[in-house]
Enzyme design. Sequence first.
Site, PDB file in Angstrom:
ATOM      1  CE  LYS A  13      -2.041  -0.863   3.941  1.00 43.32           C
ATOM      2  NZ  LYS A  13      -1.453  -2.111   4.426  1.00 43.32           N
ATOM      3  NE  ARG A  88      -3.884  -1.983  10.499  1.00 45.24           N
ATOM      4  CZ  ARG A  88      -2.787  -1.440   9.986  1.00 45.24           C
ATOM      5  NH1 ARG A  88      -2.759  -0.191   9.631  1.00 45.24           N
ATOM      6  NH2 ARG A  88      -1.715  -2.162   9.804  1.00 45.24           N
ATOM      7  NE  ARG A 127       8.228  -3.240   5.803  1.00 48.16           N
ATOM      8  CZ  ARG A 127       6.894  -3.172   5.792  1.00 48.16           C
ATOM      9  NH1 ARG A 127       6.260  -2.634   4.782  1.00 48.16           N
ATOM     10  NH2 ARG A 127       6.195  -3.625   6.822  1.00 48.16           N
ATOM     11  NE  ARG A 160       7.103  -1.135  10.074  1.00 51.00           N
ATOM     12  CZ  ARG A 160       5.928  -1.070   9.465  1.00 51.00           C
ATOM     13  NH1 ARG A 160       5.838  -0.511   8.271  1.00 51.00           N
ATOM     14  NH2 ARG A 160       4.848  -1.532  10.030  1.00 51.00           N
ATOM     15  NE  ARG A 171       2.696  -5.177  11.362  1.00 53.80           N
ATOM     16  CZ  ARG A 171       3.669  -4.934  10.469  1.00 53.80           C
ATOM     17  NH1 ARG A 171       4.807  -5.585  10.536  1.00 53.80           N
ATOM     18  NH2 ARG A 171       3.484  -4.062   9.524  1.00 53.80           N
TER      19      ARG A 171
HETATM   20  P1  AMP Z   1       1.317  -0.422   9.390  1.00 52.38           P
HETATM   21  O1  AMP Z   1       2.536   0.379   9.093  1.00 52.38           O
HETATM   22  O2  AMP Z   1       0.107   0.062   8.648  1.00 52.38           O
HETATM   23  O3  AMP Z   1       1.539  -1.903   9.230  1.00 52.38           O
HETATM   24  O4  AMP Z   1       0.982  -0.179  10.938  1.00 52.38           O
HETATM   25  C1  AMP Z   1       1.911  -0.507  11.952  1.00 52.38           C
HETATM   26  C2  AMP Z   1       1.179  -0.608  13.283  1.00 52.38           C
HETATM   27  O5  AMP Z   1       0.586   0.663  13.610  1.00 52.38           O
HETATM   28  C3  AMP Z   1       0.012  -1.588  13.320  1.00 52.38           C
HETATM   29  O6  AMP Z   1       0.447  -2.916  13.573  1.00 52.38           O
HETATM   30  C4  AMP Z   1      -0.820  -1.018  14.471  1.00 52.38           C
HETATM   31  O7  AMP Z   1      -0.251  -1.328  15.722  1.00 52.38           O
HETATM   32  C5  AMP Z   1      -0.671   0.476  14.252  1.00 52.38           C
HETATM   33  N1  AMP Z   1      -1.726   1.012  13.374  1.00 52.38           N
HETATM   34  C6  AMP Z   1      -1.575   1.469  12.099  1.00 52.38           C
HETATM   35  N2  AMP Z   1      -2.755   1.894  11.593  1.00 52.38           N
HETATM   36  C7  AMP Z   1      -3.674   1.698  12.559  1.00 52.38           C
HETATM   37  C8  AMP Z   1      -5.080   1.910  12.643  1.00 52.38           C
HETATM   38  N3  AMP Z   1      -5.799   2.418  11.635  1.00 52.38           N
HETATM   39  N4  AMP Z   1      -5.713   1.575  13.802  1.00 52.38           N
HETATM   40  C9  AMP Z   1      -5.026   1.072  14.832  1.00 52.38           C
HETATM   41  N5  AMP Z   1      -3.709   0.822  14.816  1.00 52.38           N
HETATM   42  C10 AMP Z   1      -3.025   1.137  13.699  1.00 52.38           C
END
Ligand code: AMP
Length: 215
Positions: A13, A88, A127, A160, A171
């Site tokens: 994304k 989400r 990554r 990360r 996740r």
């Molecule tokens: P991402 O980079 O999108 O994979 O997000 C990394 C982490 O940030 C996720 O595993 C969640 O802990 C948190 N996170 C990101 N977006 C959201 C969201 N919309 N709602 C809740 N937690 C989020």
Amino acid sequence: MKIVLLGAPGSGKGTQAKKLMEKYSIPEISAGEMLRKAVADGSQFGKDAKVYMEKGELVPDSIVLGMIHGRLKKEDCKKGFIITGFPRNDSQAVALDKMLSVISAPVSVAVSIDVPREELVKRMSGRRICKSCGEVFNIYSLPPKIDGICDICKGSFYQRDDDKEETILKRLTVYDAQKTSLIDYYKKKGILKSITGSVTVTAIFQKVCAAVEGK
Ligand code: AMP
């Protein structure tokens, strides 16, 4: 253009959002990046979010909704945006619609990028991000020319914290639990476009552009 990019962690994304941002001159709003920045800044808000992020769990809506609302209200979002990592779950999707009904026009299209689970795990565990310029590489699919050194600025890499195998699996489980109802939410609105994300970045981008342009 008010674009929601849906897809599991690791589905690409962020990569597609950056290309859309360049092509259509609209900002990307990445919930994950905003949260990581808050963690790096060491604010109380970031400290609260970090507890959940480290475990691969969703950060509570009480933290995330205000953050997204604040960003959407900014002037640069008036003519459109690409939002990734949000919503989400259904409650966030409803909250987004409410926010937009006050601020501007509704979501125009939700594009779901679908990638098989084994590939997602490989992508996330491979990554690597440049500590200096933030460029993203992948030791399997997009390696730097010299091992461990950024092609752009010669910086070194970090991984990360939540790209470690155990957290990746958590996740993905969290994503899977919400996926169907979130997809259905946009399907019912008639604005969902699903595309295969296990082809090249360029091929995905062509499909994403066709989807957002309603072709
Ligand atoms: P991402 O980079 O999108 O994979 O997000 C990394 C982490 O940030 C996720 O595993 C969640 O802990 C948190 N996170 C990101 N977006 C959201 C969201 N919309 N709602 C809740 N937690 C989020």
